[in-house]
Design a protein around this motif. Structure first.
Motif, PDB file in Angstrom:
ATOM      1  N   GLU A 779      13.018  19.658 -68.118  1.00 24.41           N
ATOM      2  CA  GLU A 779      13.245  19.964 -69.533  1.00 24.41           C
ATOM      3  C   GLU A 779      12.718  18.845 -70.417  1.00 24.41           C
ATOM      4  N   GLU A 781      10.252  16.805 -69.621  1.00 24.33           N
ATOM      5  CA  GLU A 781       8.796  16.921 -69.597  1.00 24.33           C
ATOM      6  C   GLU A 781       8.330  18.038 -70.522  1.00 24.33           C
ATOM      7  N   SER A 782       9.051  19.166 -70.469  1.00 26.92           N
ATOM      8  CA  SER A 782       8.687  20.322 -71.299  1.00 26.92           C
ATOM      9  C   SER A 782       8.795  19.991 -72.785  1.00 26.92           C
ATOM     10  N   ILE A 783       9.880  19.251 -73.129  1.00 28.68           N
ATOM     11  CA  ILE A 783      10.069  18.868 -74.542  1.00 28.68           C
ATOM     12  C   ILE A 783       8.932  17.967 -75.000  1.00 28.68           C
ATOM     13  N   ILE A 785       5.861  17.838 -73.733  1.00 28.93           N
ATOM     14  CA  ILE A 785       4.631  18.636 -73.843  1.00 28.93           C
ATOM     15  C   ILE A 785       4.657  19.485 -75.100  1.00 28.93           C
ATOM     16  N   GLU A 786       5.842  20.123 -75.342  1.00 28.57           N
ATOM     17  CA  GLU A 786       5.981  20.988 -76.520  1.00 28.57           C
ATOM     18  C   GLU A 786       5.845  20.183 -77.810  1.00 28.57           C
ATOM     19  N   SER A 787       6.434  18.984 -77.807  1.00 30.86           N
ATOM     20  CA  SER A 787       6.350  18.130 -79.000  1.00 30.86           C
ATOM     21  C   SER A 787       4.902  17.736 -79.274  1.00 30.86           C
ATOM     22  N   GLU A 789       2.260  19.442 -78.398  1.00 33.37           N
ATOM     23  CA  GLU A 789       1.546  20.630 -78.877  1.00 33.37           C
ATOM     24  C   GLU A 789       1.854  20.892 -80.346  1.00 33.37           C
ATOM     25  N   LYS A 790       3.157  20.777 -80.686  1.00 35.08           N
ATOM     26  CA  LYS A 790       3.545  20.993 -82.082  1.00 35.08           C
ATOM     27  C   LYS A 790       2.904  19.963 -83.001  1.00 35.08           C
ATOM     28  N   GLU A 793      -0.618  20.995 -83.550  1.00 38.85           N
ATOM     29  CA  GLU A 793      -0.661  22.123 -84.483  1.00 38.85           C
ATOM     30  C   GLU A 793      -0.381  21.659 -85.908  1.00 38.85           C
TER      31      GLU A 793
END
Length: 1024
Positions: A779, A781-783, A785-787, A789-790, A793
């Motif tokens: 989780e 790691e996912s956060i 990666i997501e951060s 990406e955001k 963007e």
């Protein structure tokens, strides 16, 4: 949906009748008073009597009979005990154990050449293999039984075997062979006049014709069967045929009539207490409710049926119930749950080799994939179903195959293929459901009702004739009694005469008897000599026996004891041992041996036990003993024989192994990681940490056999996990560390990291896996990666935002400044008309700039989540009409007609202001790009849980390559309107933000030069 058919009308009773109870009590009483040689036969009789009442008890008696028969070396009794053991295991659904016992019994009988018993054993083996779903082996053994019965010329048995072969062929999907076997059975039973068996055959043939889609032939056979079972007053048979007639009515489309038949069948099954029949009725009643879209009620009935099938391990019933539950969940929109149940059903049907069930399962799975829009999977599974149905000529399955292909290709807009399959579907439907078929069905049922009335009248007439005949018989009986009394008097006179004559001969006979007695004395003397020799022989056998033997009287005194017994106890001699009284010696009383001796004396039963004991001479031993009573001719117990074996060494080894296991179990159970052992793809062991991880107990996982992995591993990772396990067990290299997603019992998806290695487990390779939960790490790691990406963007949006501000604001301000300066400086030199044109240009540029600023402001507020969001039930028609009014002047200026078919009370659950802005932007764009004099259509359509709104124009359209650029701020697509109107490019981006904020979707469909359709969806109700 899969129906449950009922095939035979006779079954073993599971209740203890008065006659059976008396018989069992009588045999058990005999058992207590009979010599050892007779006990084995009585134990076998009790095993047979208890079979249909209490299979567990039957198994115990069969095992006791087998053990005693082996001690007595009685091969015939061993064979009978093994057969009874097989029967008990069959009733307990332990099919492998049943076959093992049958084969051992067969081996004994084949050495004796008893064809009658051999045939029965072969028949039982065949039926057991059928229950296991191994149809080829079932046919092999049943055909061997047929050949023996033909040799014995037992027609009834031959017919019986042909009937079983028909059922096996039907289960294997070989309908042609099934019909041939049933015809052979029918011809024999008709010659024998066996109405019950003929009824069974009619019913079974009806089921086959139903599976083939020949409903008229099916109903005709059911009606013939019903007529016979009603004549025989066989309630079980009536219930079964009513159930099957209900199934035909359901397929005919008469659901109410079908439910009536199912309910009648259920009432009879409940009265008889036949749980399997009750389950069949529950299943079929559930299908009717499912057809009426009352799927919650249907699932309740299916679960009731499933519970009973699982209780009796009725695998075909389990498969059918699972399939039907899956189809109901599909109708309720729960596609994942539907697929879980349908896949489980398919696996069972494959194990059983039931081709009809496999074909129906494939079609049901294809239908679920069609409903969720996965046409590729839908075609794949439906094609598998079609291949089986076409090869077996399964009309009913072919019908649903063609219908599903028609629907799939219609949705894919492949109209040529859709039409092709629609023709197949229509042709198949006409074949099954033509008008003549409906008339024939009705005619068959009417004929049956009329025939039933005629039979009832005929029975009344027969009863009247019977009453008259009984009265006439009573008069004849009285006359007969008078004649018999006269004859008895004559006989009595003759007997008196012969009695006097026989007394004269008796004196002569006495002399002859005295002579015979003298000769018998001499023979008796010889017999005593032989007895002495026999006694010496048996004494030697006892003395040198490998086990300890002790002979005691009823008072516990030791009469005889062999050398092995002295060795076991550590006794210095026989005299010292005989000083012990087995009923009074405290150490023997303490371990319970004295109680077992008393129990044997009181009940007459053989006692078995194992005890740890310290002898009088200090030797610690673990004894395994058998206490058997010795009875006189009158059946009274006079003494006892105790057979003792020293099992100390084996117990020590067992104890050592247990302690070793306990030590390692403590280490494993208290490990911080989950540890499990996999062998043959089955879960063999899992520690308590595994339950903490998955919330499933080891028992819950292990009962799933090879399907346990599917229960916990996420579908995305299931194939990879299964391949790793298979590869490891086949000797391939296992990845050092592997991560998988898994699903806990509460439905939460988490992550595990595993390490695996190959170990030897009971002589076979197994996979030892250590697993640890790494969800928190994943989780994190996912956060991250997501951060990232955001952030990327956000940077792209920021750059675009500034680009719009720099470019799109600059141009209109240039126009405003240019025209205002020109107007100011040349005001007196230009006419009124020219001034109005300048002012109009300034107004248009100002209005465009204002719209741009307004869209930029609203978009920026959505990005920072500062915009108000107040969802409620809104009427789409009201918002559409409001926006048409607002933009009416723009449409009139271009001669464009705006039409709406959105009806009043077309509601959605969303924020009113946001959706109003979405409709305004889409309608404004449609006016901008519609051709002058054109038309705009606004429509709305309700689906199950959403409403879909469409704004369509007949304008310039959009190239396909540009469709992907819509709704994106980082790759905008802008073009001028048909009257050179300018746009900002932010309107559609704002629409996307607002629709998605209200849990909807937005997209565009367009053809260049023809027009565009902009569609979006909204939920109809609050989403919890």
């Amino acid at each position: 949906m899969l129906f449950f058919f009922l095939q035979v009308f006779y079954s073993f009773s599971d209740t203890l009748t008065d006659d059976k109870a008396i018989n069992i009590t009588r045999i058990e009483k005999q058992l207590g008073n009979s010599p050892v040689g007779d006990k084995v036969n009585l134990l076998n009789l009790l095993a047979k009597e208890y079979l249909s009442v209490n299979p567990e008890k039957s198994k115990i008696y069969a095992n006791n009979a087998l053990e005693l028969a082996r001690i007595l070396n009685n091969r015939e009794a061993q064979s009978r005990a093994l057969y009874n053991l097989g029967e008990a295991n069959y009733f307990l659904y332990n099919y492998d154990s049943a076959i093992d016992a049958y084969l051992k019994s067969l081996e004994i009988e084949e050495t004796k050449g008893n064809d009658t018993i051999i045939s029965e054993i072969l028949n039982s083996i065949g039926l057991t293999y059928e229950s296991k779903g191994e149809y080829k082996k079932a046919q092999e053994y049943l055909l061997r039984s047929v050949n023996i019965e033909k040799k014995l010329v037992r027609k009834s048995k031959i017919a019986n075997r042909f009937f079983y072969l028909g059922n096996v062929s039907h289960s294997a999907g070989d309908f042609q062979s099934a019909l041939i076997y049933f015809k052979k059975a029918f011809d024999i039973e008709e010659l024998l006049g066996n109405k019950q068996k003929i009824a069974d055959i009619y019913n079974s043939i009806g089921i086959i014709y139903f599976d083939l889609g020949s409903y008229e032939k099916a109903l005709s056979n059911y009606m013939k069967s019903l007529q016979l079972v009603e004549e025989l007053q066989n309630k079980q048979g009536i219930a079964h045929v009513l159930n099957n007639i209900g199934i035909v009515n359901y397929e005919w489309g008469n659901k109410e009539k079908a439910l009536e038949y199912y309910q009648k069948s259920l009432n009879i099954e409940e009265e008889l207490g036949n749980r399997k029949g009750i389950a069949g009725s529950y299943n079929n009643i559930g299908i009717v409710y499912s057809n009426w879209d009352q799927n919650e009620i249907a699932i309740d009935y299916y679960n009731k049926a499933l519970e009973i099938y699982e209780e009796f391990r009725e695998t075909r019933g389990i498969a059918q119930a699972l399939n039907n539950i899956g189809e109901s969940y599909s109708d309720l929109g729960n596609s994942q749950k539907a697929l879980d149940y349908l896949m489980e059903s398919l696996e069972i049907e494959k194990k059983l080799g039931n081709k009809l069930g496999i074909a129906q399962s494939y079609n049901s799975i294809g239908m679920v994939y069609f409903k969720v829009g996965n046409f590729k999977k839908a075609i794949e599974f439906n094609n598998k179903s079609l291949q089986i149905a076409d090869s077996l000529k399964l009309s009913s399955v072919l019908l649903v195959n063609y219908e599903l292909f028609y629907k799939i290709y219609l949705q894919k807009k492949n109209y040529a293929k859709a039409l092709e399959y629609f023709k197949f579907y229509t042709l198949q439907k006409d074949t099954i459901y033509n008008k003549q078929f409906h008339r024939n069905l009705a005619e068959i049922q009417v004929k049956y009702e009329i025939d039933k009335i005629d039979r009832e009248r005929e029975m009344e007439k027969e009863l009247m004739i019977q009453e008259y005949q009984e009265k006439e018989k009573e008069v004849r009986t009285q006359r007969t009694y008078l004649v018999i009394i006269f004859i008895l008097m004559v006989i009595f006179g003759i007997l008196v005469y012969y009695d006097i004559k026989s007394k004269t001969k008796a004196n002569k006979k006495l002399k002859e008897i005295n002579k015979e007695i003298t000769g018998q004395k001499e023979k008796l003397s010889e017999a005593l000599d032989e007895l002495s020799k026999s006694e010496t022989k048996y004494k030697n056998l006892i003395e040198y026996s490998p086990t300890g033997i002790m002979y005691i009287d009823k008072k516990g005194n030791i009469i005889e004891v062999n050398k092995k017994m002295l060795q076991i106890l550590g006794s210095p001699g026989e005299e010292s041992t005989k000083e012990i009284n087995c009923l009074e010696y405290p150490p023997l009383k303490k371990v319970g041996l004295s109680d077992d001796i008393l129990n044997c004396i009181e009940t007459g039963n053989i006692m078995y036990n194992e005890k740890e004991y310290k002898s009088k001479w200090g030797k610690d031993v673990f004894l395994k003993y058998i206490i058997a009573p010795v009875k006189n001719k009158r059946g009274n117990i006079t003494s006892l024989i105790i057979n003792i074996e020293d099992v100390t060494y084996s117990k020590k080894i067992e104890k050592s192994r247990t302690q070793s296991e306990l030590k390692y179990r403590i280490l494993v159970e208290n490990s911080l990681q989950a540890m499990l052992i996999i062998q043959d793809e089955k879960l063999i062991f899992a520690n308590s940490r595994m339950k903490e991880l998955t919330q499933y107990s080891f028992k819950e996982l292990s009962v799933k056999e090879k399907n346990w992995l599917k229960l916990i591993i996420h579908p995305d990772d299931y194939e990879r996990a299964l391949n790793n396990i298979k590869g490891g067990l086949e000797g391939e290299k296992i990845p050092a560390r592997t991560e998988y997603k898994y699903i806990r019992k509460d439905g939460k998806v988490r992550w595990i990291e595993t390490l695996g290695s190959i170990v030897d487990y009971y002589g076979k390779p197994a996979l030892l896996v250590v697993a640890i939960d790494v969800t928190e790490r994943k989780e994190t790691e996912s956060i991250l990666i997501e951060s990232g990406e955001k952030l990327r963007e956000a940077n792209a949006m920021k750059d675009k935002f500034f680009s719009i501000i720099a470019h799109d604001l600059k141009n209109p301000f240039n126009a405003i400044m240019g025209f205002s300066n020109l107007l100011y400086e040349a005001y007196d030199n230009i006419d009124e008309k020219q001034r109005k044109i300048f002012i109009k240009n300034i107004c248009e540029a100002s209005e465009s700039t204002f719209k741009l600023l307004q869209n930029l402001l609203e978009w920026s507020r959505t990005q920072t989540e500062n915009i108000d969001y107040n969802p409620e039930i809104i009427d789409i028609s009201v918002l559409v009409n409001e926006n048409i009014t607002v933009l009416k002047s723009s449409a009139i200026n271009k001669g464009i007609k705006v039409n709406t078919t959105v009806t009043y009370n077309t509601t959605a659950f969303a924020d009113e202001n946001m959706i109003k802005a979405v409709i305004r932007n889409l309608l404004s764009n449609a006016i901008k790009f519609a051709k002058p004099g054109g038309k705009i259509e606004i429509t709305a359509e309700n689906t199950d849980n959403t409403v879909e709104v469409c704004v369509a124009d007949m304008g310039i359209g959009i190239e396909e390559k540009n469709l992907n650029k819509l709704f994106r701020i980082d790759d905008q697509f802008k073009t001028i309107g048909t009257a050179n109107e300018q746009g900002t490019g932010l309107g559609l981006i704002l629409c996307k933000e607002f629709v998605e904020r209200n849990t909807g979707k937005i997209w565009a469909e367009s053809e260049l030069g023809i027009g565009s359709k902009f569609k979006f969806t909204l939920p109809r109700h609050r989403i919890y």
